[in-house]
Scaffold this active site. Sequence first.
Site, PDB file in Angstrom:
ATOM      1  N   VAL A  72       7.468   2.605  -7.140  1.00 30.84           N
ATOM      2  CA  VAL A  72       6.724   3.242  -6.166  1.00 30.84           C
ATOM      3  C   VAL A  72       7.884   3.344  -5.081  1.00 30.84           C
ATOM      4  O   VAL A  72       7.925   4.065  -3.972  1.00 30.84           O
ATOM      5  CB  VAL A  72       5.544   2.842  -5.787  1.00 30.84           C
ATOM      6  CG1 VAL A  72       4.518   2.844  -6.755  1.00 30.84           C
ATOM      7  CG2 VAL A  72       5.706   1.212  -5.110  1.00 30.84           C
ATOM      8  N   TYR A 226       3.475  -7.852   5.867  1.00 25.60           N
ATOM      9  CA  TYR A 226       2.444  -7.380   4.915  1.00 25.60           C
ATOM     10  C   TYR A 226       1.270  -7.197   5.684  1.00 25.60           C
ATOM     11  O   TYR A 226       0.580  -6.047   5.356  1.00 25.60           O
ATOM     12  CB  TYR A 226       2.069  -8.827   3.880  1.00 25.60           C
ATOM     13  CG  TYR A 226       0.917  -8.678   3.213  1.00 25.60           C
ATOM     14  CD1 TYR A 226       1.064  -7.980   1.814  1.00 25.60           C
ATOM     15  CD2 TYR A 226      -0.295  -9.155   3.564  1.00 25.60           C
ATOM     16  CE1 TYR A 226      -0.076  -7.921   0.902  1.00 25.60           C
ATOM     17  CE2 TYR A 226      -1.494  -8.947   2.577  1.00 25.60           C
ATOM     18  CZ  TYR A 226      -1.329  -8.283   1.279  1.00 25.60           C
ATOM     19  OH  TYR A 226      -2.297  -8.260   0.495  1.00 25.60           O
TER      20      TYR A 226
END
Length: 302
Positions: A72, A226
Amino acid sequence: MAEASSFLAQKRYAVVTGANKGLGLEICGQLASQGVTVLLTSRDEKRGLEAIEELKKSGINSENLEYHQLDVTKPASFASLADFIKAKFGKLDILVNNAGISGVIVDYAALMEAIRRRGAEINYDGVMKQTYELAEECLQTNYYGVKRTINALLPLLQFSDSPRIVNVSSDVGLLKKIPGERIREALGDVEKLTEESVDGILDEFLRDFKEGKIAEKGWPTFKSAYSISKAALNSYTRVLARKYPSIIINCVCPGVVKTDINLKMGHLTVEEGAASPVRLALMPLGSPSGLFYTRNEVTPFE
């Protein structure tokens, strides 16, 4: 799964990213068990093909399993994937964006030692290393990777009579976890949110990260990249849901699952964790869109 019966009355096709192990692999298995033809994708082709064989050995019908390589973070990966889906299926009904990385390097031995010292507060700065390069890679995977995937596969989803997108997120991305009020407001103002404004917030985050101003500027300090990647993903989900009302688009925190990204320290099995993304993928026609779920419960983005 009775609620999915009407949706599954026709043959359905799904893509799951980051699916050669853990949560993604289990999502593939559960969808295929419901009769959905699942295209398992992974960065590493060898591991992906091994994952397909693992599912077959578990009793999954091989007719419901396909594989295609996908990284991705690499824009060039998507053209061949889209061509494959168009030639093989003619459409896409379900997209589960599961691929993700933690954005940190963990000193596992130091973490275990800290946990063993019962009652001692863990100094995560001492066991988790965060660098600019890791932060950039995390955003490229967890946020921009989702955008690339959706942009590449959107035309195929629009051939479906009931398309749905499930973005696997985390409750660390809820706005209340972000210290800075200005950042919370920028990511939470659904009336003003655009893809460009979300991208701009991430550009700002990377600049502050590079300058060592994460805490000073009000960004999350624990697993910074994150956390902010998931906050951005949640906001992007809301933007998409408004832009494409004919597609059911939601994001979900599957809980703390015993997977590699959680150092196998979660309290949920992968079977339990996968159940909520699968439920969203198979929701009946007319289901709500643009929501955040913590497992099976709707949770405010704030």
